[in-house]
Design a protein around this motif. Structure first.
Motif, PDB file in Angstrom:
ATOM      1  N   GLN A   8       2.682  -4.878  -5.396  1.00 23.94           N
ATOM      2  CA  GLN A   8       2.473  -4.271  -4.088  1.00 23.94           C
ATOM      3  C   GLN A   8       1.027  -4.419  -3.623  1.00 23.94           C
ATOM      4  O   GLN A   8       0.761  -4.769  -2.465  1.00 23.94           O
ATOM      5  N   ALA A   9       0.087  -4.186  -4.525  1.00 20.82           N
ATOM      6  CA  ALA A   9      -1.331  -4.285  -4.159  1.00 20.82           C
ATOM      7  C   ALA A   9      -1.691  -5.700  -3.733  1.00 20.82           C
ATOM      8  O   ALA A   9      -2.463  -5.901  -2.793  1.00 20.82           O
ATOM      9  N   GLY A  10      -1.129  -6.701  -4.413  1.00 17.70           N
ATOM     10  CA  GLY A  10      -1.408  -8.082  -4.055  1.00 17.70           C
ATOM     11  C   GLY A  10      -0.846  -8.450  -2.695  1.00 17.70           C
ATOM     12  O   GLY A  10      -1.483  -9.169  -1.920  1.00 17.70           O
ATOM     13  N   VAL A  11       0.342  -7.956  -2.379  1.00 14.74           N
ATOM     14  CA  VAL A  11       0.941  -8.218  -1.074  1.00 14.74           C
ATOM     15  C   VAL A  11       0.098  -7.563   0.021  1.00 14.74           C
ATOM     16  O   VAL A  11      -0.185  -8.172   1.060  1.00 14.74           O
ATOM     17  N   ILE A  12      -0.330  -6.337  -0.213  1.00 11.29           N
ATOM     18  CA  ILE A  12      -1.163  -5.633   0.766  1.00 11.29           C
ATOM     19  C   ILE A  12      -2.452  -6.401   1.016  1.00 11.29           C
ATOM     20  O   ILE A  12      -2.868  -6.604   2.166  1.00 11.29           O
ATOM     21  N   ALA A  13      -3.098  -6.849  -0.059  1.00 10.64           N
ATOM     22  CA  ALA A  13      -4.356  -7.587   0.092  1.00 10.64           C
ATOM     23  C   ALA A  13      -4.141  -8.924   0.787  1.00 10.64           C
ATOM     24  O   ALA A  13      -4.922  -9.323   1.653  1.00 10.64           O
ATOM     25  N   SER A  14      -3.086  -9.628   0.424  1.00  7.12           N
ATOM     26  CA  SER A  14      -2.821 -10.939   1.013  1.00  7.12           C
ATOM     27  C   SER A  14      -2.587 -10.850   2.514  1.00  7.12           C
ATOM     28  O   SER A  14      -2.959 -11.753   3.266  1.00  7.12           O
ATOM     29  N   LEU A  15      -1.977  -9.756   2.954  1.00  4.43           N
ATOM     30  CA  LEU A  15      -1.683  -9.580   4.378  1.00  4.43           C
ATOM     31  C   LEU A  15      -2.825  -8.914   5.133  1.00  4.43           C
ATOM     32  O   LEU A  15      -2.749  -8.757   6.352  1.00  4.43           O
ATOM     33  N   GLY A  16      -3.862  -8.518   4.423  1.00  2.00           N
ATOM     34  CA  GLY A  16      -4.994  -7.889   5.083  1.00  2.00           C
ATOM     35  C   GLY A  16      -4.713  -6.484   5.569  1.00  2.00           C
ATOM     36  O   GLY A  16      -5.362  -5.999   6.507  1.00  2.00           O
ATOM     37  N   LEU A  17      -3.755  -5.801   4.961  1.00  2.00           N
ATOM     38  CA  LEU A  17      -3.406  -4.441   5.365  1.00  2.00           C
ATOM     39  C   LEU A  17      -4.446  -3.456   4.838  1.00  2.00           C
ATOM     40  O   LEU A  17      -5.059  -3.690   3.792  1.00  2.00           O
ATOM     41  N   THR A  18      -4.642  -2.361   5.552  1.00  4.18           N
ATOM     42  CA  THR A  18      -5.646  -1.380   5.157  1.00  4.18           C
ATOM     43  C   THR A  18      -5.103   0.038   5.274  1.00  4.18           C
ATOM     44  O   THR A  18      -4.039   0.262   5.851  1.00  4.18           O
ATOM     45  N   GLN A  19      -5.847   0.969   4.728  1.00  5.86           N
ATOM     46  CA  GLN A  19      -5.562   2.394   4.784  1.00  5.86           C
ATOM     47  C   GLN A  19      -4.147   2.742   4.307  1.00  5.86           C
ATOM     48  O   GLN A  19      -3.417   3.490   4.986  1.00  5.86           O
ATOM     49  N   PRO A  20      -3.719   2.215   3.160  1.00  8.19           N
ATOM     50  CA  PRO A  20      -2.385   2.562   2.670  1.00  8.19           C
ATOM     51  C   PRO A  20      -2.306   4.034   2.271  1.00  8.19           C
ATOM     52  O   PRO A  20      -3.218   4.568   1.647  1.00  8.19           O
ATOM     53  N   SER A  21      -1.243   4.688   2.689  1.00  7.41           N
ATOM     54  CA  SER A  21      -1.040   6.093   2.329  1.00  7.41           C
ATOM     55  C   SER A  21       0.386   6.274   1.827  1.00  7.41           C
ATOM     56  O   SER A  21       1.333   5.718   2.384  1.00  7.41           O
ATOM     57  N   LEU A  22       0.531   7.043   0.753  1.00  2.00           N
ATOM     58  CA  LEU A  22       1.837   7.262   0.165  1.00  2.00           C
ATOM     59  C   LEU A  22       2.751   7.959   1.162  1.00  2.00           C
ATOM     60  O   LEU A  22       2.340   8.891   1.864  1.00  2.00           O
ATOM     61  N   VAL A  23       3.974   7.507   1.225  1.00  2.00           N
ATOM     62  CA  VAL A  23       4.915   8.071   2.194  1.00  2.00           C
ATOM     63  C   VAL A  23       6.332   7.797   1.714  1.00  2.00           C
ATOM     64  O   VAL A  23       6.588   6.822   1.009  1.00  2.00           O
ATOM     65  N   THR A  24       7.256   8.658   2.071  1.00  2.00           N
ATOM     66  CA  THR A  24       8.655   8.420   1.735  1.00  2.00           C
ATOM     67  C   THR A  24       9.251   7.403   2.694  1.00  2.00           C
ATOM     68  O   THR A  24       8.734   7.187   3.801  1.00  2.00           O
ATOM     69  N   PHE A  25      10.334   6.790   2.292  1.00  2.00           N
ATOM     70  CA  PHE A  25      10.993   5.810   3.142  1.00  2.00           C
ATOM     71  C   PHE A  25      11.472   6.466   4.433  1.00  2.00           C
ATOM     72  O   PHE A  25      11.382   5.872   5.511  1.00  2.00           O
ATOM     73  N   GLU A  26      11.949   7.712   4.340  1.00  4.01           N
ATOM     74  CA  GLU A  26      12.472   8.389   5.524  1.00  4.01           C
ATOM     75  C   GLU A  26      11.377   8.619   6.565  1.00  4.01           C
ATOM     76  O   GLU A  26      11.573   8.387   7.761  1.00  4.01           O
ATOM     77  N   VAL A  27      10.206   9.057   6.105  1.00  2.00           N
ATOM     78  CA  VAL A  27       9.092   9.281   7.027  1.00  2.00           C
ATOM     79  C   VAL A  27       8.618   7.960   7.613  1.00  2.00           C
ATOM     80  O   VAL A  27       8.358   7.840   8.814  1.00  2.00           O
ATOM     81  N   ALA A  28       8.501   6.945   6.751  1.00  2.00           N
ATOM     82  CA  ALA A  28       8.062   5.628   7.229  1.00  2.00           C
ATOM     83  C   ALA A  28       9.017   5.083   8.272  1.00  2.00           C
ATOM     84  O   ALA A  28       8.586   4.492   9.268  1.00  2.00           O
ATOM     85  N   ASP A 205      -7.174  -9.891  16.513  1.00  2.00           N
ATOM     86  CA  ASP A 205      -7.951 -11.124  16.564  1.00  2.00           C
ATOM     87  C   ASP A 205      -8.587 -11.447  15.221  1.00  2.00           C
ATOM     88  O   ASP A 205      -9.417 -12.329  15.118  1.00  2.00           O
ATOM     89  N   GLY A 206      -8.145 -10.735  14.173  1.00  2.00           N
ATOM     90  CA  GLY A 206      -8.734 -10.956  12.858  1.00  2.00           C
ATOM     91  C   GLY A 206      -7.841 -11.765  11.968  1.00  2.00           C
ATOM     92  O   GLY A 206      -6.660 -11.986  12.246  1.00  2.00           O
ATOM     93  N   HIS A 207      -8.397 -12.207  10.855  1.00  2.00           N
ATOM     94  CA  HIS A 207      -7.627 -12.972   9.881  1.00  2.00           C
ATOM     95  C   HIS A 207      -6.863 -12.010   9.002  1.00  2.00           C
ATOM     96  O   HIS A 207      -7.374 -10.966   8.612  1.00  2.00           O
ATOM     97  N   THR A 208      -5.632 -12.318   8.662  1.00  2.00           N
ATOM     98  CA  THR A 208      -4.789 -11.398   7.915  1.00  2.00           C
ATOM     99  C   THR A 208      -4.900 -11.553   6.414  1.00  2.00           C
ATOM    100  O   THR A 208      -4.164 -10.938   5.663  1.00  2.00           O
ATOM    101  N   GLY A 209      -5.798 -12.369   5.941  1.00  2.00           N
ATOM    102  CA  GLY A 209      -5.922 -12.513   4.495  1.00  2.00           C
ATOM    103  C   GLY A 209      -5.653 -13.931   4.058  1.00  2.00           C
ATOM    104  O   GLY A 209      -5.353 -14.805   4.860  1.00  2.00           O
ATOM    105  N   THR A 210      -5.764 -14.182   2.784  1.00  2.00           N
ATOM    106  CA  THR A 210      -5.473 -15.487   2.227  1.00  2.00           C
ATOM    107  C   THR A 210      -4.435 -15.337   1.148  1.00  2.00           C
ATOM    108  O   THR A 210      -4.101 -14.238   0.722  1.00  2.00           O
TER     109      THR A 210
END
Length: 218
Positions: A8-28, A205-210
């Motif tokens: 999961q951490a690698g996917v988040i980094a590769s996509l350039g995602l930020t500020q991950p916060s724990l959440v249930t599927f229902e809330v998400a 307008d930013g790059h999403t990661g490598t």
């Protein structure tokens, strides 16, 4: 999007995602649905959010309209992200499904190359997004419908074209279930490891990661 990994951490980094916060599927699901029904400018910091799942039967899902492979303004970027993810993890897929009869789309990438992209949303530009050869799933479905498993949209009869269009409108969840995992099919028996997070997507307008950011975590 679906990626065959528990990293999961690698996917988040590769996509350039930020500020991950724990959440249930229902809330998400509620948050993503709300984001999907308003413009980017009205979302937090003008940037849509996505849900990154825990490992589900060996796959990590990234859910949100930001992942739409047929979006007119983002189709090239989604394609690039899937290609890069597939170079790292072997495969990456992106799907769109409009539950209100808005059509389907799928994008399949393997080992750094696009295998297939197909969109059927009723938009006049859909055919320009088609890439690659039909998937075995598509060919099999056409045979079930009595249509030729190989076809050229430019020469197909109007009747056959309409029948195929109607069939593909709801096909994305079926292809996802056949090739990876569909969020519509998750049950209590689905093998789960980890916790899902809600994350902020990169600036538009930013790059999403490598494709090779940091070591794989699992």
């Amino acid at each position: 999007m679906a990626v065959p990994t528990g990293d999961q951490a690698g996917v988040i980094a590769s996509l350039g995602l930020t500020q991950p916060s724990l959440v249930t599927f229902e809330v998400a699901e509620e948050v993503i649905d709300a984001d999907s029904h308003r413009g980017f400018s009205k979302e937090p910091q003008g940037r849509p959010r996505v849900y990154v799942s825990p490992e589900l039967d060996g796959w990590t899902l990234v859910i949100g309209r930001w992942c739409n492979p047929c979006d007119g303004g983002r189709s090239d970027e989604v394609l690039r992200m899937c290609v890069e993810l597939s170079a790292r993890y072997g495969q990456a897929q992106a799907y769109y499904y409009g539950a209100q009869g808005d059509g389907s789309a799928w994008l399949i990438a393997e080992r750094g190359s696009v295998v297939r992209r197909y969109c059927e949303t009723g938009e006049g530009e859909d055919h320009y997004l088609t890439l690659g050869e039909p998937l075995p799933f598509e060919r099999a479905r056409r045979e079930q419908l009595g249509l030729s498993p190989t076809w050229d949209a430019a020469t197909e009869s109007d009747e056959d074209e309409e029948e195929w269009s109607l069939a593909t409108y709801g096909m994305a969840p079926e292809i996802a279930a056949a090739l990876s995992i569909s969020p519509r099919d998750l049950t209590a028996e689905t093998r789960t490891r980890g916790t899902g997070v809600l994350a902020l997507t990169p600036p538009r307008d930013g790059h999403t990661g490598t494709s090779l950011i940091g070591p794989a975590a699992g």
